[in-house]
Motif scaffolding. Structure first.
Motif, mmCIF file in Angstrom:
data_model
loop_
_atom_site.group_PDB
_atom_site.id
_atom_site.type_symbol
_atom_site.label_atom_id
_atom_site.label_comp_id
_atom_site.label_asym_id
_atom_site.label_seq_id
_atom_site.Cartn_x
_atom_site.Cartn_y
_atom_site.Cartn_z
ATOM 1 N N ILE A 102 0.841 -1.201 0.000
ATOM 2 C CA ILE A 102 0.000 0.000 0.000
ATOM 3 C C ILE A 102 0.875 1.249 0.000
ATOM 4 O O ILE A 102 0.554 2.259 -0.643
ATOM 5 C CB ILE A 102 -0.972 -0.012 1.200
ATOM 6 N N ASN A 103 2.014 1.197 0.685
ATOM 7 C CA ASN A 103 2.982 2.299 0.630
ATOM 8 C C ASN A 103 3.433 2.521 -0.813
ATOM 9 O O ASN A 103 3.555 3.659 -1.275
ATOM 10 C CB ASN A 103 4.181 1.972 1.524
ATOM 11 N N ARG A 104 3.648 1.407 -1.523
ATOM 12 C CA ARG A 104 4.079 1.513 -2.923
ATOM 13 C C ARG A 104 3.004 2.211 -3.766
ATOM 14 O O ARG A 104 3.324 3.031 -4.634
ATOM 15 C CB ARG A 104 4.357 0.113 -3.476
ATOM 16 N N VAL A 105 1.713 1.885 -3.525
ATOM 17 C CA VAL A 105 0.624 2.508 -4.284
ATOM 18 C C VAL A 105 0.584 4.011 -4.023
ATOM 19 O O VAL A 105 0.503 4.823 -4.955
ATOM 20 C CB VAL A 105 -0.731 1.867 -3.919
ATOM 21 N N ILE A 106 0.659 4.398 -2.740
ATOM 22 C CA ILE A 106 0.550 5.824 -2.388
ATOM 23 C C ILE A 106 1.734 6.606 -2.952
ATOM 24 O O ILE A 106 1.567 7.695 -3.525
ATOM 25 C CB ILE A 106 0.443 5.992 -0.855
ATOM 26 N N THR A 107 2.955 6.068 -2.788
ATOM 27 C CA THR A 107 4.136 6.787 -3.318
ATOM 28 C C THR A 107 4.062 6.887 -4.837
ATOM 29 O O THR A 107 4.475 7.898 -5.417
ATOM 30 C CB THR A 107 5.436 6.081 -2.899
ATOM 31 N N ASN A 108 3.528 5.854 -5.480
ATOM 32 C CA ASN A 108 3.409 5.903 -6.937
ATOM 33 C C ASN A 108 2.421 6.991 -7.367
ATOM 34 O O ASN A 108 2.687 7.747 -8.315
ATOM 35 C CB ASN A 108 2.957 4.554 -7.475
ATOM 36 N N LEU A 109 1.279 7.101 -6.667
ATOM 37 C CA LEU A 109 0.292 8.127 -7.004
ATOM 38 C C LEU A 109 0.857 9.528 -6.766
ATOM 39 O O LEU A 109 0.646 10.439 -7.575
ATOM 40 C CB LEU A 109 -0.992 7.912 -6.199
ATOM 41 N N ILE A 110 1.578 9.708 -5.661
ATOM 42 C CA ILE A 110 2.192 11.013 -5.384
ATOM 43 C C ILE A 110 3.280 11.303 -6.420
ATOM 44 O O ILE A 110 3.399 12.428 -6.933
ATOM 45 C CB ILE A 110 2.772 11.050 -3.957
ATOM 46 N N ASN A 111 4.091 10.299 -6.737
ATOM 47 C CA ASN A 111 5.169 10.451 -7.718
ATOM 48 C C ASN A 111 4.614 10.900 -9.068
ATOM 49 O O ASN A 111 5.147 11.806 -9.708
ATOM 50 C CB ASN A 111 5.911 9.120 -7.856
ATOM 51 N N ASN A 112 3.500 10.263 -9.516
ATOM 52 C CA ASN A 112 2.875 10.656 -10.783
ATOM 53 C C ASN A 112 2.352 12.079 -10.726
ATOM 54 O O ASN A 112 2.470 12.840 -11.693
ATOM 55 C CB ASN A 112 1.728 9.707 -11.119
#
Length: 645
Positions: A544-554
């Motif tokens: 879930i950390n990976r999902v959130i960081t990916n959304l913020i990164n995008n």
């Protein structure tokens, strides 16, 4: 004896002075009378005269009965010959139409009819075909073949009278039939007609129509009774030919479908594939024109392909047919739905739409959708339209064949397109991966060159900036490689997530902290809106950390500098909803349908195109949902849900 006044008047007119009359009786049945008339003188009849005429009457009764008996024997022979002729005509004819014309000629000769014609009954559609297999005694008599399409109310009337009540139906000026059909009979010079139902094993298959144009016909019981065995013989002939025709059509359809598959695989181009299909359809169904209507990106229907036979009035390729007023009324609105228009004059009520089709010399239509039913989402992507310049009664067999050919072609095209998309995806993957690996490697190469160019013995502080850049570059490379590996694991089903109770607030805090350096480098600010008492969720914290960081990164990388990001959490029923919003440029409409696919665009400036695809895989594995809202120039919000612990 007392003679009625009317008889007296008649005899006076004929000059009869005396008469002697005797009944002709056979087996107590009066079959006639014999009379002797005297015009020159009055006659006094003796007992011998009366006995003589009585004896003559008895002899006449026997003679008349024998003559009738002989006539009946001759009629029986003639009828037996007719029934045998029907059988032989059926067996010797090369096709059903020829057999029906030959049978019609024999029946017309026996009953002195002017026209014999046949209408077939489609049990699937519960409707009659147009008239086929017509025989006319005189060639100058107007033909009804292929012209008569019955209105619904008269069809229901015929079904009730012929097939439910199982009666022959005499049609004349005294019949209670719809006015429109009476007008049609006048056009075809019909004064009297009789419709005879044809059954095969109690299943209605056709109607035989005997028409009289020059005089009215009075039917006696013997004639009506003889129509029954005629109908039985005709039913056997029709059934045999229909069975043979059905087998032949099945073989032809199978061969056509096979040819379409083989040819389509060679062509591999949408226009060429459907040009080939349209040409085959025009020849098989004998229509004047076939169109392929294709949905444009803005949802309108344009003419993509057209094949024309026998007529010179063409539609315009590329024309937006959606602009024709009310034309959407006749379009199929769901996959597998066929639209049948036998005659625009009766089946289309809108006068503007009627006039449009008349201007294109299109009177009858059959429409069927090209649909992506073989993909996960059913969607109509086009419509194939058969057009006839004359009224036509489409049969269920024709509809089934049409559907099979269009569906087969669509399936082959979609398979080809899927392979083409897979190849394009592979090329995109290689191009994207090359770009994503090349950029950080070049940056790292420059940093290494700078370090190497310094003299040995120089302090590490001198290289700190280069070392920090190399560290960031390696982080980016490691993220890319990890995404590739995780994508493979999720797709292959090898990932087994350990789901435990987690504090979603802690996961979000860690993700935001890890992304703050990137946000600061891009003059962006990350704001969180988190309720302190947010419930625990069942989740794998790292994923879930990976999902959130990916959304913020995008949100940071795919927008201009200074974009603000907002992360929110709220509980909805038995789920926790997390959202990541930005006030950036929004997602272009053309990219929105593909946003969760692998490598959704062929050219990407930053990123491997796997982030959102991987995020969806992760959320799906948590039995949650992920989606987005976006508005051009105002920003994008991604949402996902997780089950409450």
């Amino acid at each position: 004896i007392e003679v009625p006044d009317e008889t007296k008047d008649l005899f006076e007119e004929l000059g009869v002075k005396s008469f002697l009359s005797s009944p002709i009786i056979f087996k107590e049945e009066l079959i006639g009378r014999i009379g002797l008339h005297y015009v020159n003188e009055f006659k006094e009849f003796s007992k011998d005269d009366i006995d003589l005429i009585t004896a003559i009457s008895d002899q006449l009764a026997t003679a008349i009965h024998q003559a009738k008996l002989y006539s009946q024997i001759e009629e029986t022979k003639e009828r037996e010959i007719l029934l045998k002729t029907i059988i032989s005509n059926t067996l010797l004819s090369s096709n059903l139409e020829e057999a029906l014309r030959n049978i019609g000629e024999e029946v017309a000769r026996l009953f002195n009819a002017d026209r014999i014609s046949f209408m077939f009954f489609d049990n699937t559609l519960q409707t009659f075909s147009e008239i086929k297999g017509e025989y006319r005694r005189k060639e100058d008599m107007p033909s009804a073949e292929g012209k008569v399409i019955l209105e619904k109310n008269f069809e229901h009337y015929l079904i009730e009278e012929l097939f439910i009540k199982k009666n022959s139906l005499i049609i004349d000026n005294n019949s209670r039939i719809p006015e429109g059909f009476i007008d049609l009979l006048k056009i075809l010079y019909v004064k009297t007609a009789i419709a005879i139902p044809i059954f095969y094993r109690d299943k209605p298959i056709a109607v035989v129509l005997l028409n009289y144009a020059e005089s009215t016909k009075q039917w006696n019981k013997e004639e009506l009774d003889f129509l029954v065995p005629i109908a039985q013989q005709v039913s056997i002939g029709i059934y045999l030919f229909q069975l043979n025709e059905k087998l032949g059509k099945s073989v032809t359809t199978e061969r056509t479908v096979r040819d379409i598959v083989l040819e389509a695989r060679k062509l591999e181009d949408y226009k060429k594939i459907f040009d080939y299909l349209l040409d085959r359809l025009a020849n098989i169904f004998g229509v004047d024109r076939v169109l392929n209507l294709h949905f444009t990106p803005d949802g309108n229907l344009s003419i993509r392909n057209e094949v024309i036979k026998n007529i010179d009035q063409a539609y315009s390729l590329g024309q937006d047919i959606s602009n024709v007023k009310n034309i959407e009324q006749i379009f199929p609105d769901e996959p597998d739905k066929m639209v049948v228009i036998n005659d625009i004059n009766t089946d289309i009520k809108d006068p503007v739409l009627k006039e449009y089709f008349r201007s294109k010399r299109t009177i009858s239509l059959l429409l069927y959708p090209i649909a992506s039913r073989y993909l996960t989402k059913q969607q109509i992507i086009g419509i194939i339209m058969l057009c006839s310049s004359i009224p036509r009664k489409w049969t269920s067999d024709e509809m089934d064949s049409f559907k099979l050919m269009v569906d087969t072609t669509t399936l082959v095209y979609l398979e080809i397109k899927q392979k083409q998309d897979a190849e394009e995806e592979r090329k995109t993957f290689l191009a994207t991966l090359t770009h994503d690996l090349r950029s950080p490697l070049l940056a790292e190469q420059k940093s290494l060159e700078a370090v190497i160019s310094k003299k040995f013995g120089t302090s590490l502080e001198t290289f700190s900036e280069y070392l920090e850049d190399m560290h960031k570059t390696n982080d980016e490379l490691l993220r890319l490689v990890n995404n590739l590996l995780l994508t493979y694991q999720y797709e292959s089903g090898k990932t087994e997530l350990e789901l435990v109770s987690n504090n979603i607030n802690d996961i979000i805090d860690n993700a935001v902290k890890s992304m703050k350096p990137l946000a600061e480098d891009n003059d962006s600010e990350i704001v969180t809106d988190i309720q302190p008492d947010s419930p625990l969720v069942m989740a794998n914290g790292d994923e879930i950390n990976r999902v959130i960081t990916n959304l913020i990164n995008n949100a940071i990388k795919h927008n201009t500098k200074g974009t603000n990001i907002n992360v929110k959490v709220k509980k909805i029923d038995n789920e926790v909803q997390i959202s990541v919003s930005d006030n950036g440029k929004g997602i272009p409409e053309s990219e929105r349908p593909y946003i969760f696919q692998r490598y959704p665009t062929t050219k990407r400036k930053i990123g491997s195109g796997l982030g959102l695809y991987l995020s969806k895989q992760i959320i799906d594995a948590h039995k949650g949902k992920i989606w987005f809202d976006t508005e051009k120039g105002k920003g994008t919000t991604f949402y996902f849900t997780l089950p409450v612990s």
